[in-house]
Design an enzyme around this catalytic site. Sequence first.
Site, mmCIF file in Angstrom:
data_model
loop_
_atom_site.group_PDB
_atom_site.id
_atom_site.type_symbol
_atom_site.label_atom_id
_atom_site.label_comp_id
_atom_site.label_asym_id
_atom_site.label_seq_id
_atom_site.Cartn_x
_atom_site.Cartn_y
_atom_site.Cartn_z
ATOM 1 N N ASP A 63 14.849 5.460 11.866
ATOM 2 C CA ASP A 63 15.166 5.940 10.525
ATOM 3 C C ASP A 63 16.521 5.390 10.098
ATOM 4 O O ASP A 63 17.523 5.570 10.799
ATOM 5 C CB ASP A 63 15.192 7.470 10.509
ATOM 6 C CG ASP A 63 15.176 8.024 9.095
ATOM 7 O OD1 ASP A 63 14.698 7.322 8.195
ATOM 8 O OD2 ASP A 63 15.631 9.166 8.902
ATOM 9 N N GLU B 294 21.037 18.081 -1.430
ATOM 10 C CA GLU B 294 21.775 17.551 -2.582
ATOM 11 C C GLU B 294 21.534 18.379 -3.838
ATOM 12 O O GLU B 294 22.466 18.684 -4.585
ATOM 13 C CB GLU B 294 21.358 16.105 -2.835
ATOM 14 C CG GLU B 294 21.609 15.166 -1.671
ATOM 15 C CD GLU B 294 20.825 13.879 -1.823
ATOM 16 O OE1 GLU B 294 21.268 13.014 -2.589
ATOM 17 O OE2 GLU B 294 19.754 13.758 -1.194
ATOM 18 N N GLU C 186 13.179 15.042 2.965
ATOM 19 C CA GLU C 186 13.895 13.838 2.548
ATOM 20 C C GLU C 186 12.872 12.813 2.059
ATOM 21 O O GLU C 186 11.920 12.497 2.767
ATOM 22 C CB GLU C 186 14.737 13.248 3.680
ATOM 23 C CG GLU C 186 15.953 14.115 4.035
ATOM 24 C CD GLU C 186 16.942 13.407 4.941
ATOM 25 O OE1 GLU C 186 16.665 12.258 5.354
ATOM 26 O OE2 GLU C 186 17.992 13.999 5.236
ATOM 27 N N GLN D 248 21.059 20.545 12.336
ATOM 28 C CA GLN D 248 21.697 19.230 12.228
ATOM 29 C C GLN D 248 23.216 19.341 12.135
ATOM 30 O O GLN D 248 23.956 18.587 12.776
ATOM 31 C CB GLN D 248 21.155 18.504 11.000
ATOM 32 C CG GLN D 248 21.689 17.088 10.815
ATOM 33 C CD GLN D 248 21.090 16.406 9.591
ATOM 34 O OE1 GLN D 248 20.289 16.992 8.863
ATOM 35 N NE2 GLN D 248 21.468 15.173 9.355
ATOM 36 N N ASP E 235 11.103 12.733 5.847
ATOM 37 C CA ASP E 235 11.915 12.969 7.039
ATOM 38 C C ASP E 235 12.411 14.416 7.020
ATOM 39 O O ASP E 235 13.535 14.708 6.628
ATOM 40 C CB ASP E 235 13.086 11.979 7.046
ATOM 41 C CG ASP E 235 14.019 12.183 8.227
ATOM 42 O OD1 ASP E 235 13.534 12.576 9.300
ATOM 43 O OD2 ASP E 235 15.234 11.952 8.074
ATOM 44 N N GLU F 261 11.605 9.276 1.422
ATOM 45 C CA GLU F 261 11.840 7.935 1.945
ATOM 46 C C GLU F 261 10.594 7.067 1.789
ATOM 47 O O GLU F 261 9.497 7.567 1.562
ATOM 48 C CB GLU F 261 12.221 7.980 3.437
ATOM 49 C CG GLU F 261 13.413 8.854 3.759
ATOM 50 C CD GLU F 261 13.909 8.658 5.182
ATOM 51 O OE1 GLU F 261 13.645 7.584 5.769
ATOM 52 O OE2 GLU F 261 14.567 9.576 5.705
ATOM 53 N N HIS G 165 22.381 9.015 -1.789
ATOM 54 C CA HIS G 165 22.204 10.130 -0.851
ATOM 55 C C HIS G 165 23.385 10.209 0.103
ATOM 56 O O HIS G 165 23.938 11.306 0.331
ATOM 57 C CB HIS G 165 20.905 9.949 -0.069
ATOM 58 C CG HIS G 165 20.723 10.940 1.046
ATOM 59 N ND1 HIS G 165 20.442 12.260 0.838
ATOM 60 C CD2 HIS G 165 20.798 10.777 2.400
ATOM 61 C CE1 HIS G 165 20.339 12.883 1.998
ATOM 62 N NE2 HIS G 165 20.548 12.012 2.959
ATOM 63 N N THR H 30 7.810 14.288 11.278
ATOM 64 C CA THR H 30 7.969 13.360 10.170
ATOM 65 C C THR H 30 6.584 13.132 9.586
ATOM 66 O O THR H 30 5.647 12.817 10.323
ATOM 67 C CB THR H 30 8.555 12.013 10.648
ATOM 68 O OG1 THR H 30 9.823 12.237 11.256
ATOM 69 C CG2 THR H 30 8.711 11.048 9.487
ATOM 70 N N ARG I 23 18.677 21.487 8.406
ATOM 71 C CA ARG I 23 20.078 21.212 8.097
ATOM 72 C C ARG I 23 21.052 22.042 8.925
ATOM 73 O O ARG I 23 22.133 21.564 9.285
ATOM 74 C CB ARG I 23 20.340 21.460 6.611
ATOM 75 C CG ARG I 23 19.519 20.598 5.668
ATOM 76 C CD ARG I 23 19.783 19.127 5.876
ATOM 77 N NE ARG I 23 19.112 18.327 4.837
ATOM 78 C CZ ARG I 23 19.065 17.011 4.848
ATOM 79 N NH1 ARG I 23 19.625 16.331 5.831
ATOM 80 N NH2 ARG I 23 18.447 16.350 3.883
ATOM 81 N N LYS J 150 15.687 16.583 13.543
ATOM 82 C CA LYS J 150 14.793 15.591 12.953
ATOM 83 C C LYS J 150 13.516 15.373 13.768
ATOM 84 O O LYS J 150 12.488 14.977 13.220
ATOM 85 C CB LYS J 150 15.518 14.244 12.836
ATOM 86 C CG LYS J 150 16.797 14.281 12.009
ATOM 87 C CD LYS J 150 16.497 14.189 10.539
ATOM 88 C CE LYS J 150 17.750 13.930 9.739
ATOM 89 N NZ LYS J 150 17.476 13.708 8.315
#
Length: 433
Positions: free
Chosen positions: A135, A380, A207, A248, A241, A209, A142, A265, A245, A261
């Site tokens: 990844d 975000e 996320e 993380q 993804d 992607e 971002h 996925t 949080r 993570k």
Amino acid sequence: MLDHTHDPKARSFVASANGHPDFPIQNLALGLFERNEDEGPGMGIAIGDMILDLEALLDQRLLEDEVAEAVDAARFLEGWADFLSEGPEIRNALRREVFALLQDGSSHRAEVGAALVPANDCTLYVPMRIGDYTDFYAGIQHATNVGKLMRPDNPLLPNYKYVPIGYHGRASSVVSSGTPVRRPKGQRKPATDPAPSFGPSRNLDYELELGIWIGGGNDLGEPIPIAEADQHIAGYCLLNDWSARDIQGWEYQPLGPFLAKSFCTTISPWIVTPQALAPFRAAQAARPEGDPKPMEYLWDRHDQAHGALDLALEVFLVTPGLREKGLPPHRLSAGHAGALYWTPAQLVAHHACGGCNLRAGDLLGTGTISTEAAPGSLLEITKGGREAIALASGETRRFLEDGDEIVMTARASRPGRASIGFGECRGTITPSA
């Protein structure tokens, strides 16, 4: 790269393909499907609301010798990897042959019709066995948005504009669209807590992607030159993804993401080939004045002129409250793939520059695609969970709750061209074990 298979006036005898938002005859995406559990998964091509069974075409001897041999060899393995390792020429040959078979006026309409299966009757799988998954972090908006949350005075670290940042992910937990996503557990430590605790993630996120499928690799120790990197890309998909949080934030220093993570996925199940996307290639966005020029091993004029993709991306949220009240999904984001700071070819060239051997079936994630107006994650959108989203159902969201579903879509469209899509990338959150 453009030929008669991109003709916007071309039509298929498969009625649902004509004007289909994702899979008209100009797309011909590759996938792995199963209609009958007794038969096992098979290689197929998306056409409208149907799937063309390649094994049935083989049985009827409707494919030319070279393509037939490649499909025949690959069908006994795990998906498309072996076929795609043969390179762009065989991919192009298959595209041309299938296009002719499906085109309106095909002389083999009856035989091909017998090889068509309704997509709604099928289970779709990850299209090939993934050997390795990497990844990247190529979405500069971002990276900037997240950096502002973590380091307001220094959002982007000094290396970001010089080196494509990435980490090695977990291939075994990559799943196809529609697979439930179980909320992960791990260590969490909010800033207000004196010590970490263990339990389900409270701040689960998505996320947005793109996924990049590798078709042909390189020998161990042999880099892939940037001018050749694009030839190693067999196709693209959508990629979610999923990110815990709170886990993380506690674990990622000093070595980076791990349990936050690796739990799951999700990808869209269809490989949209470079050939299908040829009409939608674009110039890489010019770097802002003062940004460093990419180093020579990452710099190619052709790649800068044609290496980006003109793709519109959307993310929708479906909650239990929205479902109960019959309300439409809530659109979270409407971004564009042009926001990536590095091209797909640059990611491939950088991945192999130190001698790492890429292999057919490897999957690369681009990193979260955000624009100023359309962030690609809840982290975000909610400013780290401080600003809740209000939904039409009366619900609010800072992060994902059990029962929430994330749906991602991608569309390539230009005047004078037939639009194509990727199909959906869906995942619903289920309670932790």
